[in-house]
Design a protein around this motif. Structure first.
Motif, PDB file in Angstrom:
ATOM      1  N   THR A 332     -71.051 -72.727  10.345  1.00 56.28           N
ATOM      2  CA  THR A 332     -70.416 -72.793  11.664  1.00 56.28           C
ATOM      3  C   THR A 332     -70.473 -71.429  12.343  1.00 56.28           C
ATOM      4  O   THR A 332     -70.748 -70.401  11.708  1.00 56.28           O
ATOM      5  CB  THR A 332     -68.937 -73.204  11.553  1.00 56.28           C
ATOM      6  N   TYR A 333     -70.176 -71.417  13.623  1.00 52.73           N
ATOM      7  CA  TYR A 333     -70.118 -70.174  14.398  1.00 52.73           C
ATOM      8  C   TYR A 333     -69.084 -69.228  13.797  1.00 52.73           C
ATOM      9  O   TYR A 333     -69.329 -68.022  13.654  1.00 52.73           O
ATOM     10  CB  TYR A 333     -69.770 -70.499  15.847  1.00 52.73           C
ATOM     11  N   ASP A 334     -67.926 -69.772  13.407  1.00 52.59           N
ATOM     12  CA  ASP A 334     -66.862 -68.946  12.827  1.00 52.59           C
ATOM     13  C   ASP A 334     -67.287 -68.340  11.490  1.00 52.59           C
ATOM     14  O   ASP A 334     -66.919 -67.209  11.171  1.00 52.59           O
ATOM     15  CB  ASP A 334     -65.578 -69.764  12.655  1.00 52.59           C
ATOM     16  N   ASP A 335     -68.076 -69.104  10.703  1.00 53.31           N
ATOM     17  CA  ASP A 335     -68.608 -68.553   9.451  1.00 53.31           C
ATOM     18  C   ASP A 335     -69.445 -67.307   9.729  1.00 53.31           C
ATOM     19  O   ASP A 335     -69.356 -66.299   9.018  1.00 53.31           O
ATOM     20  CB  ASP A 335     -69.494 -69.582   8.728  1.00 53.31           C
ATOM     21  N   GLY A 336     -70.253 -67.400  10.774  1.00 46.80           N
ATOM     22  CA  GLY A 336     -71.115 -66.278  11.129  1.00 46.80           C
ATOM     23  C   GLY A 336     -70.324 -65.066  11.582  1.00 46.80           C
ATOM     24  O   GLY A 336     -70.641 -63.924  11.207  1.00 46.80           O
ATOM     25  N   LYS A 337     -69.298 -65.285  12.390  1.00 46.87           N
ATOM     26  CA  LYS A 337     -68.454 -64.181  12.857  1.00 46.87           C
ATOM     27  C   LYS A 337     -67.743 -63.518  11.685  1.00 46.87           C
ATOM     28  O   LYS A 337     -67.636 -62.284  11.613  1.00 46.87           O
ATOM     29  CB  LYS A 337     -67.432 -64.691  13.871  1.00 46.87           C
ATOM     30  N   ALA A 338     -67.256 -64.346  10.746  1.00 43.99           N
ATOM     31  CA  ALA A 338     -66.546 -63.804   9.584  1.00 43.99           C
ATOM     32  C   ALA A 338     -67.478 -62.953   8.719  1.00 43.99           C
ATOM     33  O   ALA A 338     -67.079 -61.896   8.204  1.00 43.99           O
ATOM     34  CB  ALA A 338     -65.950 -64.944   8.765  1.00 43.99           C
ATOM     35  N   LEU A 339     -68.725 -63.403   8.573  1.00 38.49           N
ATOM     36  CA  LEU A 339     -69.678 -62.631   7.784  1.00 38.49           C
ATOM     37  C   LEU A 339     -69.943 -61.274   8.428  1.00 38.49           C
ATOM     38  O   LEU A 339     -70.029 -60.252   7.732  1.00 38.49           O
ATOM     39  CB  LEU A 339     -70.991 -63.402   7.636  1.00 38.49           C
ATOM     40  N   ASN A 340     -70.065 -61.246   9.755  1.00 43.10           N
ATOM     41  CA  ASN A 340     -70.332 -59.989  10.451  1.00 43.10           C
ATOM     42  C   ASN A 340     -69.235 -58.955  10.206  1.00 43.10           C
ATOM     43  O   ASN A 340     -69.493 -57.746  10.177  1.00 43.10           O
ATOM     44  CB  ASN A 340     -70.491 -60.241  11.952  1.00 43.10           C
ATOM     45  N   GLU A 341     -68.012 -59.424  10.039  1.00 45.16           N
ATOM     46  CA  GLU A 341     -66.893 -58.519   9.791  1.00 45.16           C
ATOM     47  C   GLU A 341     -66.950 -57.914   8.394  1.00 45.16           C
ATOM     48  O   GLU A 341     -66.249 -56.936   8.094  1.00 45.16           O
ATOM     49  CB  GLU A 341     -65.561 -59.251  10.003  1.00 45.16           C
ATOM     50  N   GLN A 342     -67.797 -58.499   7.535  1.00 46.76           N
ATOM     51  CA  GLN A 342     -67.935 -57.989   6.164  1.00 46.76           C
ATOM     52  C   GLN A 342     -69.129 -57.051   6.010  1.00 46.76           C
ATOM     53  O   GLN A 342     -69.529 -56.726   4.897  1.00 46.76           O
ATOM     54  CB  GLN A 342     -68.123 -59.153   5.178  1.00 46.76           C
ATOM     55  N   MET A 343     -69.696 -56.592   7.123  1.00 45.80           N
ATOM     56  CA  MET A 343     -70.953 -55.865   7.038  1.00 45.80           C
ATOM     57  C   MET A 343     -70.862 -54.623   6.153  1.00 45.80           C
ATOM     58  O   MET A 343     -71.787 -54.312   5.390  1.00 45.80           O
ATOM     59  CB  MET A 343     -71.467 -55.490   8.417  1.00 45.80           C
ATOM     60  N   ARG A 383     -87.910 -75.940  20.843  1.00 44.91           N
ATOM     61  CA  ARG A 383     -88.038 -74.492  20.748  1.00 44.91           C
ATOM     62  C   ARG A 383     -87.041 -73.794  21.664  1.00 44.91           C
ATOM     63  O   ARG A 383     -86.423 -72.791  21.297  1.00 44.91           O
ATOM     64  CB  ARG A 383     -89.463 -74.059  21.114  1.00 44.91           C
ATOM     65  N   SER A 384     -86.904 -74.332  22.867  1.00 44.04           N
ATOM     66  CA  SER A 384     -86.005 -73.726  23.845  1.00 44.04           C
ATOM     67  C   SER A 384     -84.553 -73.740  23.355  1.00 44.04           C
ATOM     68  O   SER A 384     -83.821 -72.756  23.519  1.00 44.04           O
ATOM     69  CB  SER A 384     -86.117 -74.467  25.185  1.00 44.04           C
ATOM     70  N   LEU A 385     -84.136 -74.837  22.745  1.00 42.55           N
ATOM     71  CA  LEU A 385     -82.782 -74.915  22.197  1.00 42.55           C
ATOM     72  C   LEU A 385     -82.584 -73.915  21.062  1.00 42.55           C
ATOM     73  O   LEU A 385     -81.519 -73.295  20.937  1.00 42.55           O
ATOM     74  CB  LEU A 385     -82.501 -76.325  21.685  1.00 42.55           C
ATOM     75  N   THR A 386     -83.608 -73.774  20.227  1.00 44.30           N
ATOM     76  CA  THR A 386     -83.532 -72.808  19.132  1.00 44.30           C
ATOM     77  C   THR A 386     -83.370 -71.392  19.682  1.00 44.30           C
ATOM     78  O   THR A 386     -82.546 -70.614  19.188  1.00 44.30           O
ATOM     79  CB  THR A 386     -84.803 -72.885  18.258  1.00 44.30           C
ATOM     80  N   LEU A 387     -84.152 -71.048  20.693  1.00 44.99           N
ATOM     81  CA  LEU A 387     -84.063 -69.731  21.304  1.00 44.99           C
ATOM     82  C   LEU A 387     -82.683 -69.506  21.911  1.00 44.99           C
ATOM     83  O   LEU A 387     -82.078 -68.438  21.747  1.00 44.99           O
ATOM     84  CB  LEU A 387     -85.147 -69.566  22.369  1.00 44.99           C
ATOM     85  N   SER A 388     -82.169 -70.511  22.614  1.00 43.24           N
ATOM     86  CA  SER A 388     -80.851 -70.399  23.233  1.00 43.24           C
ATOM     87  C   SER A 388     -79.773 -70.167  22.181  1.00 43.24           C
ATOM     88  O   SER A 388     -78.880 -69.327  22.362  1.00 43.24           O
ATOM     89  CB  SER A 388     -80.552 -71.668  24.035  1.00 43.24           C
ATOM     90  N   TRP A 389     -79.858 -70.922  21.071  1.00 44.10           N
ATOM     91  CA  TRP A 389     -78.890 -70.708  19.990  1.00 44.10           C
ATOM     92  C   TRP A 389     -78.977 -69.279  19.470  1.00 44.10           C
ATOM     93  O   TRP A 389     -77.972 -68.580  19.327  1.00 44.10           O
ATOM     94  CB  TRP A 389     -79.148 -71.675  18.830  1.00 44.10           C
ATOM     95  N   PHE A 390     -80.203 -68.819  19.191  1.00 40.46           N
ATOM     96  CA  PHE A 390     -80.379 -67.513  18.566  1.00 40.46           C
ATOM     97  C   PHE A 390     -79.871 -66.392  19.473  1.00 40.46           C
ATOM     98  O   PHE A 390     -79.238 -65.439  19.007  1.00 40.46           O
ATOM     99  CB  PHE A 390     -81.848 -67.308  18.214  1.00 40.46           C
ATOM    100  N   GLU A 391     -80.134 -66.515  20.770  1.00 41.35           N
ATOM    101  CA  GLU A 391     -79.708 -65.485  21.727  1.00 41.35           C
ATOM    102  C   GLU A 391     -78.200 -65.273  21.708  1.00 41.35           C
ATOM    103  O   GLU A 391     -77.717 -64.170  21.964  1.00 41.35           O
ATOM    104  CB  GLU A 391     -80.146 -65.870  23.144  1.00 41.35           C
ATOM    105  N   HIS A 392     -77.454 -66.352  21.417  1.00 43.24           N
ATOM    106  CA  HIS A 392     -75.989 -66.279  21.482  1.00 43.24           C
ATOM    107  C   HIS A 392     -75.331 -66.430  20.116  1.00 43.24           C
ATOM    108  O   HIS A 392     -74.138 -66.705  20.027  1.00 43.24           O
ATOM    109  CB  HIS A 392     -75.472 -67.362  22.433  1.00 43.24           C
ATOM    110  N   SER A 393     -76.103 -66.227  19.067  1.00 40.59           N
ATOM    111  CA  SER A 393     -75.602 -66.496  17.718  1.00 40.59           C
ATOM    112  C   SER A 393     -75.008 -65.253  17.063  1.00 40.59           C
ATOM    113  O   SER A 393     -75.400 -64.121  17.365  1.00 40.59           O
ATOM    114  CB  SER A 393     -76.744 -67.022  16.839  1.00 40.59           C
ATOM    115  N   PRO A 394     -74.094 -65.450  16.112  1.00 45.38           N
ATOM    116  CA  PRO A 394     -73.621 -64.336  15.291  1.00 45.38           C
ATOM    117  C   PRO A 394     -74.747 -63.695  14.484  1.00 45.38           C
ATOM    118  O   PRO A 394     -74.657 -62.529  14.128  1.00 45.38           O
ATOM    119  CB  PRO A 394     -72.589 -64.995  14.363  1.00 45.38           C
ATOM    120  N   LEU A 395     -75.808 -64.450  14.223  1.00 42.05           N
ATOM    121  CA  LEU A 395     -76.937 -63.903  13.478  1.00 42.05           C
ATOM    122  C   LEU A 395     -77.598 -62.760  14.240  1.00 42.05           C
ATOM    123  O   LEU A 395     -77.905 -61.709  13.668  1.00 42.05           O
ATOM    124  CB  LEU A 395     -77.964 -64.999  13.161  1.00 42.05           C
ATOM    125  N   LEU A 396     -77.811 -62.936  15.538  1.00 39.62           N
ATOM    126  CA  LEU A 396     -78.403 -61.857  16.327  1.00 39.62           C
ATOM    127  C   LEU A 396     -77.458 -60.666  16.392  1.00 39.62           C
ATOM    128  O   LEU A 396     -77.885 -59.508  16.333  1.00 39.62           O
ATOM    129  CB  LEU A 396     -78.759 -62.349  17.731  1.00 39.62           C
TER     130      LEU A 396
END
Length: 517
Positions: A332-343, A383-396
């Protein structure tokens, strides 16, 4: 729209029936002749929009017929078909104002591309791009008829994706249709290639491409050292074309050290391919080494619940026992945010494995949700949806933070996905698994031409539910449908994105290595 009329003269016209049938299906009206005299007589009596001439006809030659046609109506485009590109012949032909030429043997798609280029030229937004693709189309078409090596298949697929992304900019559906036909032809040939070679690959007979079970050992573990943390990021279900469109965002922050394609094992499904990556083992080896952890298709429960344990075991075998590592699965999005806090904690590890499930969820959501189906109604939209997700993702966000450190990053996937279009009927018992691109079970009934059958799963390093289990894999863009709910399945699953079978999109997948600038 007025019908396009084509005159085609060739003394071996009977051998060109497949070409004529395809053109008729595409709405062109083709009139054929076996010699130049008859063709010239018909040309003088009625209107044609385009002429194909065989250069080497008995009686009046192709060049003589060409010259006579130009004397009657000089503005009608003529395509010369020849067996050679001899300099004097081409000079004579160009001097007689041919509009294009084709080298024998021609295939129907080459002919169709030529017609599109000449008749529909005004519709092309970029003449340079279309001309370049036309030249590459011919080379690719000839290449696909050869007996290709794995390395050559890699180059063919990269080239197809390059043109798919380039032609997408033209917004020309007809040019895209030509490319789609060429990709379909490539997948047909690639399926034969896999049938011929896969069993040898998984048993390490002869030259073998990089497969899922050796991905970490070959691409990630060699970078492990005591000073530079390694981040192994697996984006589930990420195709090569999807990686190509997110890569520019990554290289804004990192240096791309290596771009490669590796091959997903069969089935190209998460429980097989991803478990193979983290364990460093083939599925049959996993079942033997981890009898309490490996789950077959007929067993209840999650099939990817033990990746951390598999990874720990592989690190002990392939790196060293005291290698400090972490494993995180982001759902989930929250999982990604939580991981970033553990950098800061992650930077203390020598190796960090992160699995991002977004793209996989997107493909399943496209099947299940009407709104997503509309948003991702074709490959370009996907592809466009994937790009949109990545641009706004905790992963980026995570990657941006990592770019400020000294790290090594590997971005990859476990398998790709293909948009399925052709149902393939299959009958199996109640224990047959539900995946639409592969089936494992007893007494499977199917169309043998549409599947890759593995009668002895152990030969393919696959476990089996019982002693008489077989595996079948859907080839190209087919998907399995049961007889008793055929229409329901077709209405629900046609043109959805699926994985598990054999296609370039599912098996030829990206692995990219980056370092801090």
């Amino acid at each position: 729209m007025q019908e396009t009329k084509i005159l085609w003269a060739d003394d071996e016209i009977n051998l060109l029936k497949p070409h004529i049938l395809l053109l008729n299906e595409k709405g062109y009206h083709v009139t054929t002749f076996t010699n130049g005299n008859d063709a010239l007589e018909a040309f003088g009596k009625e209107h044609f929009d385009l002429v194909f001439l065989d250069e080497n006809m008995p009686g009046m030659s192709g060049l003589e017929t060409l010259s006579a046609i130009k004397n009657i109506k000089s503005d009608i485009p003529v395509v010369l078909i020849t067996k050679s590109e001899e300099e004097n012949l081409m000079e004579d032909a160009i001097g007689s104002k041919i509009d294009d030429y084709l080298i024998k043997p021609v295939n129907p798609k080459q002919v169709l591309l030529t017609i599109k280029k000449i008749i529909d030229n005004k519709r092309l937004i970029s003449a340079k791009t279309s001309m370049a693709y036309q030249q590459d189309f011919r080379r690719l078409g000839m290449t696909l008829n050869d007996k290709l090596s794995y390395e050559e298949w890699t180059e063919v697929y990269k080239k197809l994706i390059f043109w798919e992304l380039e032609l997408e900019k033209l917004d020309d559906p007809q040019m895209h249709e030509i490319l789609t036909m060429q990709k379909s032809e490539a997948n047909t040939q690639f399926s034969k290639f896999i049938e011929d070679n896969y069993i040898d690959w998984v048993n390490k007979r002869g030259k073998t491409p990089l497969l899922s079970n050796e991905l970490l050992k070959k691409k990630a573990f060699p970078h492990i050292n005591s000073t530079t943390p390694v981040f192994f990021i697996l984006i589930d279900n990420l195709r090569y074309d999807q990686w190509k469109i997110i890569n520019p965002l990554i290289t804004e922050h990192f240096r791309l050290d290596e771009e490669d394609i590796y091959t997903s094992i069969l089935p190209t499904a998460t429980q097989y391919a991803r478990n193979s990556i983290f364990s460093g083992l083939m599925p049959l080896e996993m079942e033997k080494r981890f009898p309490s952890l490996w789950q077959n298709d007929d067993e209840e429960g999650g099939k990817n619940m033990h990746e951390e344990a598999f990874l720990a075991d592989q690190i002990k075998r392939s790196v060293r026992k005291d290698c400090k590592f972490s494993y995180h699965k982001i759902l989930t999005y929250d999982d990604g945010k939580a991981l970033n806090e553990q950098m800061n904690n992650l930077m203390q590890n020598e190796f960090n494995a992160i699995v991002y499930n977004f793209v996989d969820m997107l493909s399943h959501a496209r099947t299940d949700m009407a709104m997503i189906r509309e948003l991702a109604n074709d490959d370009a939209a996907y592809r466009s949806l994937t790009l949109s997700w990545f641009e706004h993702s905790p992963l980026l966000e995570l990657l941006k933070k990592l770019a400020q450190k000294q790290v090594k990053v590997i971005i990859t996937t476990d398998h790709g996905t293909i948009r399925v279009k052709h149902p393939s009927k299959v009958i199996g018992d109640r224990n047959t698994n539900t995946n639409l691109r592969y089936k494992q079970g007893r007494n499977l009934n199917f169309n043998a031409k549409e599947v890759f059958l593995i009668k002895n799963p152990h030969e393919a390093q696959l476990p089996k539910i019982n002693i008489s289990s077989n595996y079948i894999f859907a080839k190209e863009d087919r998907y399995f449908v049961y007889q008793n709910n055929y229409n329901q399945f077709v209405n629900y699953y046609n043109e959805t994105f699926q994985h598990g079978g054999i296609s370039l999109e599912e098996m030829m997948i990206p692995v990219a290595t980056y370092s801090s600038r």
